[in-house]
Motif scaffolding. Structure first.
Motif, PDB file in Angstrom:
ATOM      1  N   ALA A  64       0.820  -1.215   0.000  1.00 13.72           N
ATOM      2  CA  ALA A  64       0.000   0.000   0.000  1.00 13.72           C
ATOM      3  C   ALA A  64       0.851   1.262   0.000  1.00 13.72           C
ATOM      4  CB  ALA A  64      -0.934  -0.005   1.207  1.00 13.72           C
ATOM      5  N   ALA A  65       2.101   1.157   0.454  1.00 16.58           N
ATOM      6  CA  ALA A  65       2.993   2.317   0.472  1.00 16.58           C
ATOM      7  C   ALA A  65       3.543   2.634  -0.919  1.00 16.58           C
ATOM      8  CB  ALA A  65       4.146   2.070   1.440  1.00 16.58           C
ATOM      9  N   ARG A  66       3.402   1.711  -1.847  1.00 23.25           N
ATOM     10  CA  ARG A  66       3.909   1.942  -3.199  1.00 23.25           C
ATOM     11  C   ARG A  66       2.912   2.769  -4.020  1.00 23.25           C
ATOM     12  NH1 ARG A  66       5.650  -4.298  -4.711  1.00 23.25           N
ATOM     13  NH2 ARG A  66       6.868  -4.707  -2.796  1.00 23.25           N
ATOM     14  N   GLU A  67       3.436   3.571  -4.899  1.00 27.30           N
ATOM     15  CA  GLU A  67       2.602   4.334  -5.805  1.00 27.30           C
ATOM     16  C   GLU A  67       2.160   3.443  -6.967  1.00 27.30           C
ATOM     17  OE1 GLU A  67       1.467   7.408  -5.611  1.00 27.30           O
ATOM     18  OE2 GLU A  67       2.475   7.845  -3.707  1.00 27.30           O
ATOM     19  N   THR A  68       0.924   3.629  -7.413  1.00 29.30           N
ATOM     20  CA  THR A  68       0.472   2.891  -8.583  1.00 29.30           C
ATOM     21  C   THR A  68       1.120   3.481  -9.830  1.00 29.30           C
ATOM     22  OG1 THR A  68      -1.465   4.329  -8.802  1.00 29.30           O
ATOM     23  CG2 THR A  68      -1.737   2.293  -7.543  1.00 29.30           C
ATOM     24  N   ARG A  69       1.462   2.608 -10.759  1.00 32.18           N
ATOM     25  CA  ARG A  69       2.087   3.052 -12.015  1.00 32.18           C
ATOM     26  C   ARG A  69       0.991   3.150 -13.073  1.00 32.18           C
ATOM     27  NH1 ARG A  69       6.663  -1.160 -13.144  1.00 32.18           N
ATOM     28  NH2 ARG A  69       5.026  -2.567 -12.411  1.00 32.18           N
ATOM     29  N   ASP A 109      -8.347   0.966   2.408  1.00 32.70           N
ATOM     30  CA  ASP A 109      -9.575   1.754   2.526  1.00 32.70           C
ATOM     31  C   ASP A 109     -10.617   1.011   3.353  1.00 32.70           C
ATOM     32  OD1 ASP A 109      -8.685   3.921   1.131  1.00 32.70           O
ATOM     33  OD2 ASP A 109      -9.691   3.433  -0.747  1.00 32.70           O
ATOM     34  N   PHE A 110     -10.730  -0.297   3.151  1.00 31.59           N
ATOM     35  CA  PHE A 110     -11.648  -1.099   3.961  1.00 31.59           C
ATOM     36  C   PHE A 110     -11.289  -0.980   5.437  1.00 31.59           C
ATOM     37  CE2 PHE A 110     -12.690  -3.538   0.053  1.00 31.59           C
ATOM     38  CZ  PHE A 110     -14.056  -3.676   0.222  1.00 31.59           C
ATOM     39  N   GLN A 111     -10.014  -1.039   5.733  1.00 35.14           N
ATOM     40  CA  GLN A 111      -9.566  -1.049   7.121  1.00 35.14           C
ATOM     41  C   GLN A 111      -9.761   0.292   7.820  1.00 35.14           C
ATOM     42  OE1 GLN A 111      -5.541  -2.559   6.939  1.00 35.14           O
ATOM     43  NE2 GLN A 111      -6.251  -4.682   6.875  1.00 35.14           N
ATOM     44  N   PHE A 115     -15.534   0.278  12.468  1.00 38.08           N
ATOM     45  CA  PHE A 115     -15.565  -1.151  12.762  1.00 38.08           C
ATOM     46  C   PHE A 115     -16.932  -1.763  12.498  1.00 38.08           C
ATOM     47  CE2 PHE A 115     -16.560  -4.549  15.814  1.00 38.08           C
ATOM     48  CZ  PHE A 115     -15.621  -5.491  15.408  1.00 38.08           C
ATOM     49  N   VAL A 116     -17.996  -1.060  12.910  1.00 40.40           N
ATOM     50  CA  VAL A 116     -19.337  -1.625  12.758  1.00 40.40           C
ATOM     51  C   VAL A 116     -19.696  -1.791  11.281  1.00 40.40           C
ATOM     52  CG1 VAL A 116     -20.527   0.624  12.803  1.00 40.40           C
ATOM     53  CG2 VAL A 116     -21.729  -1.456  13.557  1.00 40.40           C
ATOM     54  N   VAL A 117     -19.169  -0.927  10.420  1.00 39.76           N
ATOM     55  CA  VAL A 117     -19.412  -1.069   8.982  1.00 39.76           C
ATOM     56  C   VAL A 117     -18.716  -2.327   8.462  1.00 39.76           C
ATOM     57  CG1 VAL A 117     -19.086  -0.019   6.712  1.00 39.76           C
ATOM     58  CG2 VAL A 117     -19.684   1.410   8.677  1.00 39.76           C
ATOM     59  N   GLY A 118     -17.523  -2.586   8.974  1.00 41.60           N
ATOM     60  CA  GLY A 118     -16.783  -3.759   8.545  1.00 41.60           C
ATOM     61  C   GLY A 118     -17.423  -5.074   8.941  1.00 41.60           C
ATOM     62  N   THR A 119     -18.336  -5.046   9.911  1.00 46.35           N
ATOM     63  CA  THR A 119     -19.006  -6.277  10.327  1.00 46.35           C
ATOM     64  C   THR A 119     -20.201  -6.608   9.434  1.00 46.35           C
ATOM     65  OG1 THR A 119     -20.468  -5.119  11.883  1.00 46.35           O
ATOM     66  CG2 THR A 119     -18.334  -5.882  12.726  1.00 46.35           C
ATOM     67  N   ASN A 120     -20.579  -5.700   8.545  1.00 45.58           N
ATOM     68  CA  ASN A 120     -21.675  -5.994   7.629  1.00 45.58           C
ATOM     69  C   ASN A 120     -21.290  -7.180   6.741  1.00 45.58           C
ATOM     70  OD1 ASN A 120     -22.834  -5.533   4.678  1.00 45.58           O
ATOM     71  ND2 ASN A 120     -24.290  -4.628   6.110  1.00 45.58           N
ATOM     72  N   PRO A 121     -22.174  -8.157   6.565  1.00 41.68           N
ATOM     73  CA  PRO A 121     -21.827  -9.361   5.793  1.00 41.68           C
ATOM     74  C   PRO A 121     -21.362  -9.073   4.369  1.00 41.68           C
ATOM     75  CG  PRO A 121     -23.879  -9.691   6.990  1.00 41.68           C
ATOM     76  CD  PRO A 121     -23.533  -8.246   7.149  1.00 41.68           C
ATOM     77  N   GLU A 192     -13.864   5.698  -5.050  1.00 41.34           N
ATOM     78  CA  GLU A 192     -12.514   5.147  -5.111  1.00 41.34           C
ATOM     79  C   GLU A 192     -12.542   3.690  -5.555  1.00 41.34           C
ATOM     80  OE1 GLU A 192      -9.473   6.436  -4.777  1.00 41.34           O
ATOM     81  OE2 GLU A 192     -10.400   8.415  -4.680  1.00 41.34           O
ATOM     82  N   MET A 193     -13.506   2.941  -5.034  1.00 44.32           N
ATOM     83  CA  MET A 193     -13.630   1.541  -5.412  1.00 44.32           C
ATOM     84  C   MET A 193     -13.936   1.402  -6.906  1.00 44.32           C
ATOM     85  SD  MET A 193     -13.101  -0.639  -3.006  1.00 44.32           S
ATOM     86  CE  MET A 193     -12.635  -0.443  -1.280  1.00 44.32           C
ATOM     87  N   LEU A 194     -14.822   2.248  -7.417  1.00 45.70           N
ATOM     88  CA  LEU A 194     -15.197   2.182  -8.830  1.00 45.70           C
ATOM     89  C   LEU A 194     -14.041   2.575  -9.743  1.00 45.70           C
ATOM     90  CD1 LEU A 194     -18.796   3.636  -8.636  1.00 45.70           C
ATOM     91  CD2 LEU A 194     -18.186   1.412  -9.574  1.00 45.70           C
ATOM     92  N   ARG A 195     -13.357   3.667  -9.410  1.00 43.52           N
ATOM     93  CA  ARG A 195     -12.239   4.106 -10.248  1.00 43.52           C
ATOM     94  C   ARG A 195     -11.133   3.060 -10.287  1.00 43.52           C
ATOM     95  NH1 ARG A 195     -13.497   9.609  -8.605  1.00 43.52           N
ATOM     96  NH2 ARG A 195     -12.389   9.297  -6.638  1.00 43.52           N
ATOM     97  N   SER A 196     -10.806   2.522  -9.124  1.00 39.35           N
ATOM     98  CA  SER A 196      -9.760   1.511  -9.052  1.00 39.35           C
ATOM     99  C   SER A 196     -10.169   0.254  -9.803  1.00 39.35           C
ATOM    100  CB  SER A 196      -9.462   1.167  -7.586  1.00 39.35           C
ATOM    101  OG  SER A 196      -8.495   0.150  -7.492  1.00 39.35           O
ATOM    102  N   ARG A 197     -11.438  -0.108  -9.680  1.00 45.94           N
ATOM    103  CA  ARG A 197     -11.948  -1.302 -10.353  1.00 45.94           C
ATOM    104  C   ARG A 197     -11.830  -1.168 -11.874  1.00 45.94           C
ATOM    105  NH1 ARG A 197     -15.720  -5.340  -9.532  1.00 45.94           N
ATOM    106  NH2 ARG A 197     -17.161  -5.800 -11.229  1.00 45.94           N
ATOM    107  N   ILE A 198     -12.214  -0.002 -12.394  1.00 43.54           N
ATOM    108  CA  ILE A 198     -12.120   0.227 -13.834  1.00 43.54           C
ATOM    109  C   ILE A 198     -10.674   0.120 -14.297  1.00 43.54           C
ATOM    110  CG2 ILE A 198     -12.380   1.959 -15.651  1.00 43.54           C
ATOM    111  CD1 ILE A 198     -14.872   2.956 -14.114  1.00 43.54           C
ATOM    112  N   GLY A 199      -9.767   0.752 -13.548  1.00 36.62           N
ATOM    113  CA  GLY A 199      -8.356   0.708 -13.912  1.00 36.62           C
ATOM    114  C   GLY A 199      -7.791  -0.697 -13.916  1.00 36.62           C
ATOM    115  N   ARG A 200      -8.124  -1.480 -12.891  1.00 36.18           N
ATOM    116  CA  ARG A 200      -7.619  -2.857 -12.815  1.00 36.18           C
ATOM    117  C   ARG A 200      -8.154  -3.707 -13.961  1.00 36.18           C
ATOM    118  NH1 ARG A 200      -9.378  -2.427  -7.486  1.00 36.18           N
ATOM    119  NH2 ARG A 200     -10.950  -4.041  -7.866  1.00 36.18           N
ATOM    120  N   ARG A 201      -9.434  -3.558 -14.252  1.00 34.73           N
ATOM    121  CA  ARG A 201     -10.036  -4.379 -15.300  1.00 34.73           C
ATOM    122  C   ARG A 201      -9.488  -4.005 -16.677  1.00 34.73           C
ATOM    123  NH1 ARG A 201     -14.265  -7.429 -13.128  1.00 34.73           N
ATOM    124  NH2 ARG A 201     -14.844  -8.130 -15.205  1.00 34.73           N
TER     125      ARG A 201
END
Length: 299
Positions: A64-69, A109-111, A115-121, A192-201
């Motif tokens: 996570a400390a690395r910059e994305t290329r 980002d999840f972390q 905490f209570v949000v993270g317990t959602n199934p 952030e999740m959507l932008r990252s998802r598009i880039g990865r795909r």
């Protein structure tokens, strides 16, 4: 309440995934079972330095400390214009090294969610899904042969299919946790999740396509370089998206859609990824049709 725009983004992403992956061959269930999706410890600020999660997060923090290329559309087209074995293996190792870095940023980002949000199934399920993908990709050794690249492409395809559920389930989880998350923070997280998802795909699908063409398994149209079309025709894109949007109103709602008139420089072409530009134009036209119907329909 969860901001409506977050719901809209999630719904549109789900629609886009269905459209974008319809033509891609599904991997066999046997291959899908070969990749373990074992869960990892639930996210919590305290768990960052306690128990077995301490080891996992030490590794995660390094990535996570690395910059994305980042790569541009121009770089994708220039690189893929003339393929060789050396360039294909270079592309494979770029994707292999880049995916775990981008996944690590999203896991972080999840972390940082309450905490209570993270317990959602739903949230917890996708968190485990991202952890499994991160661990798998970071364990892949450098790719040195075409056979290793074929195995890598099969693995990436399986993960692309498996992650189709990510955004819809995240949206449900965030919506169910709206009492514990401010709308602005929910929007930021989902964006952030959507932008990252598009880039990865895009990175993954471009490499898979280049590999298939290089191996002779798929035919490449003259105007295409991987998944990039260097001669997207504006009129064709608009008419295709208008027809699809109109069909949704006719078949799904039983409403006659407004007519879409195409005017201007009809022969204009440009370089873009068809799935992405069609997704954008489709949403613009669909929203415009809906607004037109609401404003001008008889009351």
């Amino acid at each position: 309440m969860f901001h409506p725009r977050g719901w809209d983004l999630a719904r549109r992403s789900c629609t886009s995934d269905v459209l974008c992956t319809a033509s891609r061959q599904r991997c066999s269930s046997r291959k899908a079972q070969d990749i373990s999706c074992a869960p990892h410890p639930r996210m919590t600020k305290r768990s960052l330095s306690s128990g077995p999660n301490f080891y996992h997060n030490r590794i995660l923090e390094q990535y996570a400390a690395r910059e994305t290329r980042r790569v541009t559309l121009r770089q994708l087209t220039v690189f893929g214009r003339t393929l060789s074995e050396e360039k294909l293996l270079k592309s494979a190792n770029y994707v292999r090294a880049e995916l775990p870095v981008r996944l690590a940023h999203r896991i972080a980002d999840f972390q940082h969610l309450p905490f209570v949000v993270g317990t959602n199934p739903h949230i917890e399920f996708i968190y485990h899904l991202y952890w499994a993908a991160f661990e798998m990709f970071r364990a892949i050794k450098p790719i040195e042969t075409l056979e290793q690249n074929r195995e890598f492409c099969e693995t990436v395809e399986i993960m692309l299919d498996r992650h189709l559920v990510a955004i819809p389930r995240l949206a449900m989880g965030i919506a169910e946790s709206s009492e514990h998350l401010q709308p602005r923070e929910a929007d930021r997280f989902m964006n952030e999740m959507l932008r990252s998802r598009i880039g990865r795909r895009v990175l993954a699908e471009q490499h898979i396509k280049l590999s298939a063409v290089f191996d002779g398994h798929e035919h490449q149209e003259e105007s295409f370089i991987g998944i990039v079309n260097t001669k997207c025709r504006a009129e064709d894109v608009v008419r295709k998206c208008a027809a699809l949007a109109g069909k949704i109103f006719e078949d799904g709602l039983g409403i006659q859609p407004p007519e879409v008139v195409v005017d201007g420089f009809l022969d204009a072409t440009f370089t873009y990824i068809p799935d992405q530009i069609e997704y954008i134009v489709f949403e613009l036209l669909k929203n415009s049709m809906w607004a037109t119907i609401e404003k001008h329909a008889p009351h």
